[in-house]
Motif scaffolding. Structure first.
Motif, PDB file in Angstrom:
ATOM      1  N   TYR A   1       0.838  -1.199   0.000  1.00 53.98           N
ATOM      2  CA  TYR A   1       0.000   0.000   0.000  1.00 53.98           C
ATOM      3  C   TYR A   1       0.867   1.240   0.000  1.00 53.98           C
ATOM      4  N   GLN A   2       0.258   2.378  -0.347  1.00 47.27           N
ATOM      5  CA  GLN A   2       0.868   3.692  -0.304  1.00 47.27           C
ATOM      6  C   GLN A   2      -0.064   4.649   0.434  1.00 47.27           C
ATOM      7  N   ILE A   3       0.501   5.785   0.848  1.00 46.13           N
ATOM      8  CA  ILE A   3      -0.306   6.837   1.496  1.00 46.13           C
ATOM      9  C   ILE A   3      -0.707   7.823   0.412  1.00 46.13           C
ATOM     10  N   LYS A   4      -1.995   7.916   0.149  1.00 46.73           N
ATOM     11  CA  LYS A   4      -2.467   8.820  -0.890  1.00 46.73           C
ATOM     12  C   LYS A   4      -2.881  10.178  -0.336  1.00 46.73           C
ATOM     13  N   ASP A   5      -3.179  10.274   0.962  1.00 42.79           N
ATOM     14  CA  ASP A   5      -3.559  11.546   1.586  1.00 42.79           C
ATOM     15  C   ASP A   5      -2.924  11.591   2.974  1.00 42.79           C
ATOM     16  N   ALA A   6      -1.916  12.471   3.123  1.00 42.60           N
ATOM     17  CA  ALA A   6      -1.190  12.531   4.389  1.00 42.60           C
ATOM     18  C   ALA A   6      -2.077  13.020   5.533  1.00 42.60           C
ATOM     19  N   LYS A   7      -2.967  13.973   5.271  1.00 35.32           N
ATOM     20  CA  LYS A   7      -3.854  14.497   6.322  1.00 35.32           C
ATOM     21  C   LYS A   7      -4.764  13.399   6.857  1.00 35.32           C
ATOM     22  N   GLN A   8      -5.408  12.635   5.957  1.00 37.42           N
ATOM     23  CA  GLN A   8      -6.284  11.561   6.406  1.00 37.42           C
ATOM     24  C   GLN A   8      -5.497  10.472   7.132  1.00 37.42           C
ATOM     25  N   PHE A   9      -4.309  10.174   6.649  1.00 41.63           N
ATOM     26  CA  PHE A   9      -3.498   9.135   7.278  1.00 41.63           C
ATOM     27  C   PHE A   9      -3.137   9.492   8.717  1.00 41.63           C
ATOM     28  N   LEU A  10      -2.926  10.792   9.016  1.00 44.24           N
ATOM     29  CA  LEU A  10      -2.495  11.205  10.354  1.00 44.24           C
ATOM     30  C   LEU A  10      -3.650  11.439  11.317  1.00 44.24           C
TER      31      LEU A  10
ATOM     32  N   ASN B   1      -7.454  10.859  10.653  1.00 42.60           N
ATOM     33  CA  ASN B   1      -8.770  10.232  10.605  1.00 42.60           C
ATOM     34  C   ASN B   1      -8.833   8.901  11.339  1.00 42.60           C
ATOM     35  N   VAL B   2      -7.733   8.151  11.364  1.00 39.74           N
ATOM     36  CA  VAL B   2      -7.700   6.839  12.008  1.00 39.74           C
ATOM     37  C   VAL B   2      -6.558   6.846  13.018  1.00 39.74           C
ATOM     38  N   ALA B   3      -6.840   6.281  14.199  1.00 37.61           N
ATOM     39  CA  ALA B   3      -5.830   6.289  15.258  1.00 37.61           C
ATOM     40  C   ALA B   3      -4.604   5.479  14.865  1.00 37.61           C
ATOM     41  N   ASN B   4      -4.799   4.276  14.306  1.00 37.68           N
ATOM     42  CA  ASN B   4      -3.685   3.423  13.899  1.00 37.68           C
ATOM     43  C   ASN B   4      -4.001   2.862  12.518  1.00 37.68           C
ATOM     44  N   PRO B   5      -3.625   3.576  11.452  1.00 37.00           N
ATOM     45  CA  PRO B   5      -4.010   3.146  10.099  1.00 37.00           C
ATOM     46  C   PRO B   5      -3.455   1.773   9.715  1.00 37.00           C
TER      47      PRO B   5
ATOM     48  N   ILE C   1     -10.859  -4.645   0.483  1.00 37.54           N
ATOM     49  CA  ILE C   1      -9.963  -3.905   1.387  1.00 37.54           C
ATOM     50  C   ILE C   1      -9.988  -2.420   1.062  1.00 37.54           C
ATOM     51  N   GLN C   2      -9.914  -2.079  -0.204  1.00 36.91           N
ATOM     52  CA  GLN C   2      -9.918  -0.668  -0.586  1.00 36.91           C
ATOM     53  C   GLN C   2     -11.239  -0.003  -0.238  1.00 36.91           C
ATOM     54  N   ASP C   3     -12.334  -0.709  -0.408  1.00 34.42           N
ATOM     55  CA  ASP C   3     -13.632  -0.133  -0.034  1.00 34.42           C
ATOM     56  C   ASP C   3     -13.695   0.155   1.465  1.00 34.42           C
ATOM     57  N   ILE C   4     -13.189  -0.758   2.282  1.00 34.51           N
ATOM     58  CA  ILE C   4     -13.207  -0.544   3.734  1.00 34.51           C
ATOM     59  C   ILE C   4     -12.344   0.653   4.116  1.00 34.51           C
ATOM     60  N   MET C   5     -11.140   0.745   3.563  1.00 38.99           N
ATOM     61  CA  MET C   5     -10.246   1.850   3.910  1.00 38.99           C
ATOM     62  C   MET C   5     -10.758   3.185   3.396  1.00 38.99           C
ATOM     63  N   ASP C   6     -11.446   3.179   2.263  1.00 38.74           N
ATOM     64  CA  ASP C   6     -12.046   4.431   1.772  1.00 38.74           C
ATOM     65  C   ASP C   6     -13.217   4.862   2.655  1.00 38.74           C
ATOM     66  N   ASN C   7     -13.979   3.912   3.155  1.00 41.38           N
ATOM     67  CA  ASN C   7     -15.071   4.283   4.065  1.00 41.38           C
ATOM     68  C   ASN C   7     -14.535   4.892   5.355  1.00 41.38           C
ATOM     69  N   TYR C   8     -13.397   4.428   5.811  1.00 47.05           N
ATOM     70  CA  TYR C   8     -12.768   5.008   7.003  1.00 47.05           C
ATOM     71  C   TYR C   8     -12.018   6.302   6.705  1.00 47.05           C
ATOM     72  N   GLN C   9     -11.856   6.646   5.406  1.00 45.40           N
ATOM     73  CA  GLN C   9     -11.073   7.815   4.999  1.00 45.40           C
ATOM     74  C   GLN C   9      -9.682   7.777   5.636  1.00 45.40           C
ATOM     75  N   SER C  10      -9.037   6.643   5.461  1.00 43.46           N
ATOM     76  CA  SER C  10      -7.744   6.424   6.103  1.00 43.46           C
ATOM     77  C   SER C  10      -6.579   7.017   5.328  1.00 43.46           C
ATOM     78  N   GLY C  11      -6.792   7.421   4.077  1.00 39.96           N
ATOM     79  CA  GLY C  11      -5.708   7.963   3.274  1.00 39.96           C
ATOM     80  C   GLY C  11      -4.755   6.910   2.745  1.00 39.96           C
ATOM     81  N   ILE C  12      -5.173   5.656   2.681  1.00 40.74           N
ATOM     82  CA  ILE C  12      -4.328   4.545   2.233  1.00 40.74           C
ATOM     83  C   ILE C  12      -4.838   4.045   0.891  1.00 40.74           C
TER      84      ILE C  12
END
Length: 398
Positions: free
Chosen positions: A161-170, A172-176, A216-227
């Protein structure tokens, strides 16, 4: 008179000059320095105790300004290519900076987190790799899953995986990363649980991987995890170790079955076209034979009609001609002639085939093919046969 007697000039015998004054007063020196600093920092020209606070204030101002300047210099930072900088002010997000030279209020007001958005990261589900050259260690709690037909399989995945949005990664989720791992395990169990064991282990591996990646991508997009999930690699999918030997035997039997089926199909593809060709050839030969017989019968009928006409005109001549032609056609197939002698039981044997062979020189070239040999022999034998037949006919008539 000594220098220290009354009436003397009181000159120090060790001094270089007689007019030198005493050492300067320390207070006077400090006062003079304060005046100079006051003039430099805007404290005024007057001295005295009332004007001593101005220079001190001016000096403090400049010192404070220098401290602020140095503090501000710590606010410059550089973001390398492939990274993003996330600025926060007292813990609250403010802006995302792009690669290059940037500035922010230094700590403790603002803080910058540099995030690499191009780095390929990965997680392991169902196993742990201790190194590139060491064996993989399975984690049964993550790897063992139940299939649709109530079988258990051991599934091991590697998710990149890669980080596509640094703000969401830091924020939106406590432990991405832990969230991604749990989402991967959940999606894998869902996909494997809706598929049969043979499908997961054999022909359905690519389809299972594609479906797992999508979920997996659908779940992470719903969480707006930036992954952004780049790839899902199915490292291994096999039955548990307790039944693996039996399963390998079943796989070998299935492979043997498929091999025999392929061999049978290959044999069928080889034999069936040949049989169809032979059948078509037999049909064509039968049609040709049919046309040949019909044409020959028609020719014989026409010939008989013509012979009948000639026979009515000259019966004796026609009868003699038919007899000769019949005897010629019969005797043309043999190379042996038996001649009956008068008044005895001896039979004369004439080996005409040997006589014909001796009559031809050995230097004569051999025939080009075996099929031409009978035709040449027939052409040579015909005169002798005709002669012999006529002799017998003459003797018979006598």
């Amino acid at each position: 008179m000594s220098w220290n007697e009354p009436g003397g000039d009181k000159k120090d015998p060790w001094s270089g000059r007689g007019d030198q004054k005493g050492p300067p007063d320390l207070d006077e020196a400090i006062r003079s320095l304060q005046e100079k600093l006051g003039r430099i920092f805007g404290g005024g020209k007057g001295g005295g105790e009332g004007s001593s606070g101005g220079p001190i204030k001016g000096l403090g101002f400049w010192i404070a300004g220098g401290v602020v300047l140095v503090w501000g210099l710590f606010g410059f930072y550089t973001v390398d290519a492939g990274n993003q900088g996330v600025e926060t002010r007292f813990g609250k997000y403010t802006v995302t900076t792009e690669p290059g030279l940037n500035w922010h209020f230094p700590a403790p007001i603002e803080r910058v987190d540099i995030i690499n958005i191009k780095q390929q990261r990965y997680i392991e589900v169902g196993y742990r790799s201790a190194g590139s050259e060491q064996t993989l260690g399975t984690v049964p709690k993550e790897a063992l899953m139940l299939t649709k037909d109530e079988n258990i399989v051991d599934v091991r995945l590697a998710v990149q995986y890669q980080i596509k949005d640094a703000k969401q990664f830091l924020f939106n989720v406590a432990n991405p990363v832990a969230t991604l791992k749990q989402a991967t395990e959940s999606a894998t169990r869902g996909v494997v649980g809706s598929s049969k064991m043979d499908f997961v282990l054999t022909e359905g591996r690519s389809e299972v991987v594609a479906q797992i990646k999508k979920e997996i991508q659908d779940i992470m997009d719903n969480y707006q995890s930036g992954i952004q999930v780049t790839s899902v690699n199915l490292q291994d999918a096999q039955p548990p170790e307790q039944v693996q030997s039996a399963f390998e035997d079943a796989i070998k039997a299935r492979e043997d079955q498929q091999r025999l089926i392929n061999e049978a199909e290959a044999y069928s593809n080889d034999v069936v076209p040949k049989a169809r060709g032979a059948a078509a050839r037999a049909l064509q030969e039968a049609e040709g034979y049919k046309e040949q017989v019909i044409a020959r019968a028609e020719g014989e009928a026409n010939r008989f009609s013509k012979l009948l006409t000639e026979y009515k005109k000259a019966p004796e001549v026609t009868r003699q001609r038919l007899y000769l032609e019949s005897m010629e056609s019969i005797l043309n197939e043999t190379n042996t002639v038996m001649v009956d002698t008068k008044g005895g039981n001896n039979v004369l044997y004439l080996p005409i085939d040997k006589m014909i062979q001796q009559s031809h020189p050995t230097s004569q070239p051999a025939p080009q093919s075996a099929a031409e040999q009978p035709e040449q022999t027939t052409k040579i034998e015909q005169p002798a046969l005709r002669t012999t037949t006529r002799g017998r006919d003459a003797r018979g008539r006598q």
